[in-house]
Design a protein around this motif. Structure first.
Motif, PDB file in Angstrom:
ATOM      1  N   MET A  47       0.715  -1.415  -0.557  1.00 30.71           N
ATOM      2  CA  MET A  47      -0.028   0.097   0.011  1.00 30.71           C
ATOM      3  C   MET A  47       1.047   1.410  -0.232  1.00 30.71           C
ATOM      4  SD  MET A  47      -3.356  -0.026  -0.899  1.00 30.71           S
ATOM      5  CE  MET A  47      -4.376   0.783  -0.477  1.00 30.71           C
ATOM      6  N   GLU A  48       1.507   1.562   0.301  1.00 28.06           N
ATOM      7  CA  GLU A  48       3.081   1.958   0.725  1.00 28.06           C
ATOM      8  C   GLU A  48       3.245   3.008  -0.350  1.00 28.06           C
ATOM      9  OE1 GLU A  48       6.061  -0.990   0.627  1.00 28.06           O
ATOM     10  OE2 GLU A  48       3.866  -0.198   1.603  1.00 28.06           O
ATOM     11  N   ARG A  49       2.907   2.297  -1.786  1.00 27.86           N
ATOM     12  CA  ARG A  49       3.412   2.369  -3.029  1.00 27.86           C
ATOM     13  C   ARG A  49       2.267   2.913  -3.326  1.00 27.86           C
ATOM     14  NH1 ARG A  49       7.257  -1.076  -5.733  1.00 27.86           N
ATOM     15  NH2 ARG A  49       8.660  -2.334  -3.991  1.00 27.86           N
ATOM     16  N   PHE A  50       0.995   3.198  -3.442  1.00 26.30           N
ATOM     17  CA  PHE A  50      -0.291   3.309  -4.500  1.00 26.30           C
ATOM     18  C   PHE A  50      -0.147   4.474  -3.103  1.00 26.30           C
ATOM     19  CE2 PHE A  50       0.799  -1.235  -5.730  1.00 26.30           C
ATOM     20  CZ  PHE A  50       0.390  -0.732  -6.419  1.00 26.30           C
ATOM     21  N   PRO A  51       0.116   6.183  -2.945  1.00 23.72           N
ATOM     22  CA  PRO A  51      -1.150   6.450  -2.719  1.00 23.72           C
ATOM     23  C   PRO A  51      -1.934   6.795  -3.570  1.00 23.72           C
ATOM     24  CG  PRO A  51       0.726   7.682  -3.463  1.00 23.72           C
ATOM     25  CD  PRO A  51       1.241   5.696  -3.857  1.00 23.72           C
ATOM     26  N   GLU A  52      -3.381   7.717  -3.195  1.00 24.06           N
ATOM     27  CA  GLU A  52      -4.549   7.983  -3.766  1.00 24.06           C
ATOM     28  C   GLU A  52      -4.197   8.784  -4.665  1.00 24.06           C
ATOM     29  OE1 GLU A  52      -8.804   8.707  -3.164  1.00 24.06           O
ATOM     30  OE2 GLU A  52      -7.210   7.966  -1.947  1.00 24.06           O
ATOM     31  N   HIS A  53      -3.365   9.281  -5.264  1.00 22.95           N
ATOM     32  CA  HIS A  53      -3.566   9.144  -7.030  1.00 22.95           C
ATOM     33  C   HIS A  53      -2.822   8.904  -7.420  1.00 22.95           C
ATOM     34  CE1 HIS A  53       0.664  10.860  -4.889  1.00 22.95           C
ATOM     35  NE2 HIS A  53       0.658  11.249  -5.783  1.00 22.95           N
ATOM     36  N   PHE A  54      -2.283   8.102  -7.149  1.00 21.11           N
ATOM     37  CA  PHE A  54      -1.652   5.880  -7.944  1.00 21.11           C
ATOM     38  C   PHE A  54      -2.892   5.633  -7.947  1.00 21.11           C
ATOM     39  CE2 PHE A  54       2.953   6.018  -8.217  1.00 21.11           C
ATOM     40  CZ  PHE A  54       2.970   7.428  -8.071  1.00 21.11           C
ATOM     41  N   MET A  55      -3.974   5.310  -7.248  1.00 23.80           N
ATOM     42  CA  MET A  55      -5.000   4.521  -6.988  1.00 23.80           C
ATOM     43  C   MET A  55      -5.941   4.683  -6.430  1.00 23.80           C
ATOM     44  SD  MET A  55      -4.882   0.564  -5.330  1.00 23.80           S
ATOM     45  CE  MET A  55      -4.309   1.621  -3.534  1.00 23.80           C
ATOM     46  N   PHE A  56      -7.317   4.382  -6.225  1.00 21.47           N
ATOM     47  CA  PHE A  56      -8.460   4.189  -5.374  1.00 21.47           C
ATOM     48  C   PHE A  56      -9.749   3.324  -5.234  1.00 21.47           C
ATOM     49  CE2 PHE A  56      -8.577   7.826  -9.339  1.00 21.47           C
ATOM     50  CZ  PHE A  56     -10.166   7.473  -9.092  1.00 21.47           C
ATOM     51  N   GLN A  57     -10.368   3.866  -4.479  1.00 21.04           N
ATOM     52  CA  GLN A  57     -12.104   3.102  -4.786  1.00 21.04           C
ATOM     53  C   GLN A  57     -12.511   3.554  -5.007  1.00 21.04           C
ATOM     54  OE1 GLN A  57     -12.650   0.080  -1.732  1.00 21.04           O
ATOM     55  NE2 GLN A  57     -13.392  -1.074  -2.649  1.00 21.04           N
ATOM     56  N   LEU A  58     -13.686   3.305  -5.971  1.00 21.47           N
ATOM     57  CA  LEU A  58     -14.714   3.453  -6.555  1.00 21.47           C
ATOM     58  C   LEU A  58     -15.543   3.804  -5.281  1.00 21.47           C
ATOM     59  CD1 LEU A  58     -15.153   2.407 -10.486  1.00 21.47           C
ATOM     60  CD2 LEU A  58     -14.171   4.302  -9.745  1.00 21.47           C
ATOM     61  N   THR A  59     -16.751   5.126  -5.639  1.00 21.68           N
ATOM     62  CA  THR A  59     -17.142   4.796  -4.452  1.00 21.68           C
ATOM     63  C   THR A  59     -18.932   4.149  -5.191  1.00 21.68           C
ATOM     64  OG1 THR A  59     -18.170   6.871  -5.855  1.00 21.68           O
ATOM     65  CG2 THR A  59     -16.264   7.152  -4.185  1.00 21.68           C
ATOM     66  N   GLU A  60     -19.600   3.715  -4.600  1.00 24.40           N
ATOM     67  CA  GLU A  60     -20.840   3.855  -5.549  1.00 24.40           C
ATOM     68  C   GLU A  60     -21.461   4.444  -6.458  1.00 24.40           C
ATOM     69  OE1 GLU A  60     -23.292   0.647  -4.665  1.00 24.40           O
ATOM     70  OE2 GLU A  60     -21.891  -0.151  -2.420  1.00 24.40           O
ATOM     71  N   GLN A  61     -22.063   5.854  -6.303  1.00 23.72           N
ATOM     72  CA  GLN A  61     -22.365   6.812  -7.488  1.00 23.72           C
ATOM     73  C   GLN A  61     -20.856   6.110  -8.378  1.00 23.72           C
ATOM     74  OE1 GLN A  61     -21.434   7.373  -4.661  1.00 23.72           O
ATOM     75  NE2 GLN A  61     -23.017   7.846  -3.335  1.00 23.72           N
ATOM     76  N   GLU A  62     -20.076   6.539  -8.495  1.00 28.42           N
ATOM     77  CA  GLU A  62     -18.860   6.304  -9.353  1.00 28.42           C
ATOM     78  C   GLU A  62     -19.389   5.119 -10.426  1.00 28.42           C
ATOM     79  OE1 GLU A  62     -15.308   8.892  -8.363  1.00 28.42           O
ATOM     80  OE2 GLU A  62     -15.254   6.679  -7.249  1.00 28.42           O
ATOM     81  N   ALA A  63     -19.186   3.762  -9.687  1.00 26.63           N
ATOM     82  CA  ALA A  63     -19.719   2.467 -10.115  1.00 26.63           C
ATOM     83  C   ALA A  63     -20.793   2.658 -11.291  1.00 26.63           C
ATOM     84  CB  ALA A  63     -19.300   1.260  -9.007  1.00 26.63           C
ATOM     85  N   GLY A  64     -21.867   3.072 -10.196  1.00 25.32           N
ATOM     86  CA  GLY A  64     -23.165   3.098 -10.758  1.00 25.32           C
ATOM     87  C   GLY A  64     -22.939   4.095 -12.532  1.00 25.32           C
ATOM     88  N   ALA A  65     -22.023   5.111 -11.989  1.00 22.55           N
ATOM     89  CA  ALA A  65     -22.459   6.477 -13.313  1.00 22.55           C
ATOM     90  C   ALA A  65     -21.337   5.397 -13.883  1.00 22.55           C
ATOM     91  CB  ALA A  65     -21.184   7.626 -12.912  1.00 22.55           C
ATOM     92  N   MET A  66     -20.493   4.238 -14.315  1.00 15.13           N
ATOM     93  CA  MET A  66     -19.502   3.401 -15.063  1.00 15.13           C
ATOM     94  C   MET A  66     -20.410   2.928 -15.914  1.00 15.13           C
ATOM     95  SD  MET A  66     -16.125   2.978 -13.889  1.00 15.13           S
ATOM     96  CE  MET A  66     -15.596   2.331 -15.453  1.00 15.13           C
ATOM     97  N   VAL A  67     -21.457   2.328 -15.129  1.00 10.92           N
ATOM     98  CA  VAL A  67     -22.405   1.689 -15.547  1.00 10.92           C
ATOM     99  C   VAL A  67     -23.238   1.834 -16.456  1.00 10.92           C
ATOM    100  CG1 VAL A  67     -24.082  -0.915 -15.136  1.00 10.92           C
ATOM    101  CG2 VAL A  67     -22.065  -0.610 -13.869  1.00 10.92           C
ATOM    102  N   SER A  68     -23.965   3.019 -16.227  1.00  6.52           N
ATOM    103  CA  SER A  68     -24.992   3.579 -17.000  1.00  6.52           C
ATOM    104  C   SER A  68     -24.441   4.190 -17.962  1.00  6.52           C
ATOM    105  CB  SER A  68     -25.503   4.449 -16.497  1.00  6.52           C
ATOM    106  OG  SER A  68     -25.216   5.856 -15.204  1.00  6.52           O
ATOM    107  N   GLN A  69     -23.312   4.989 -18.081  1.00  5.74           N
ATOM    108  CA  GLN A  69     -22.489   5.821 -18.924  1.00  5.74           C
ATOM    109  C   GLN A  69     -21.242   5.022 -20.322  1.00  5.74           C
ATOM    110  OE1 GLN A  69     -20.489   9.379 -17.134  1.00  5.74           O
ATOM    111  NE2 GLN A  69     -22.679   9.788 -16.315  1.00  5.74           N
ATOM    112  N   ASN A  70     -20.882   4.391 -19.552  1.00  6.31           N
ATOM    113  CA  ASN A  70     -19.907   2.796 -20.465  1.00  6.31           C
ATOM    114  C   ASN A  70     -20.936   2.229 -20.738  1.00  6.31           C
ATOM    115  OD1 ASN A  70     -17.443   5.378 -19.997  1.00  6.31           O
ATOM    116  ND2 ASN A  70     -17.972   4.475 -18.523  1.00  6.31           N
TER     117      ASN A  70
END
Length: 172
Positions: A47-70
């Motif tokens: 985890m020390e190799r992956f700060p927030e701007h390298f990797m992050f987990q999607l929120t519920e809203q972002e995951a839902g938006a990915m399904v609906s928009q892509n």
């Protein structure tokens, strides 16, 4: 598979989330020749190799938006859980964590696609600037042409009144 097709397939897996170009953990796992849970395990161990701007987990809203928009058929297609996404830097770091030859080769290929995106964006900005300059030039030319036409109309509409002759006059 030719390079253009391969690059296109990688480019199709790049999404814009939170203003950052990212790739899903499940897509990266597939490209690296592993399964998503193994990829996540390796990341959690480092985890020390992956700060927030390298990797992050999607929120519920972002995951839902990915399904609906892509072109993602359902949340299940995202891997069932809230997926992690990796930026260009996170993808490069993954090559250090997942040490297979396939992962290293794919990381290089993916980074090259990100670089091509950046180059296209820069060239588009250059083209936009040139179009704006041309537009300004055209507007200036339009104004100049209008002035010329106005002056010509004035000259045409002037009455031909007799003018006093020019030249040497004899005194009588």
């Amino acid at each position: 598979m030719n390079t253009i097709t391969h690059d296109h397939r990688i480019a199709e897996k790049i999404y814009l989330i939170r203003g950052i170009k990212v790739m899903l953990d499940k897509d990266l796992a597939e490209m690296y020749g592993t399964i998503p849970i193994r990829l996540r395990q390796q990341v959690k161990r480092n985890m020390e190799r992956f700060p927030e701007h390298f990797m992050f987990q999607l929120t519920e809203q972002e995951a839902g938006a990915m399904v609906s928009q892509n072109v993602i058929p359902s949340r299940q297609a995202l891997g069932g859980t809230l997926p992690y996404v990796f930026s260009e830097h996170g993808i490069l770091m993954l090559a250090n964590v997942i040490k297979s030859q396939q992962a290293i080769a794919m990381s290089i290929k993916i980074i090259e696609v990100f670089v091509k995106f950046r180059e296209m964006l820069i060239s588009q900005k250059d083209l936009l600037l040139k179009f704006e300059q041309l537009e300004k030039l055209m507007v200036q030319h339009d104004d100049d042409i209008q002035l010329i036409f106005q002056t010509l109309k004035q000259l045409i509409q002037q009455k031909n009144e007799p003018r006093e002759p020019i030249g040497f006059k004899l005194q009588s």
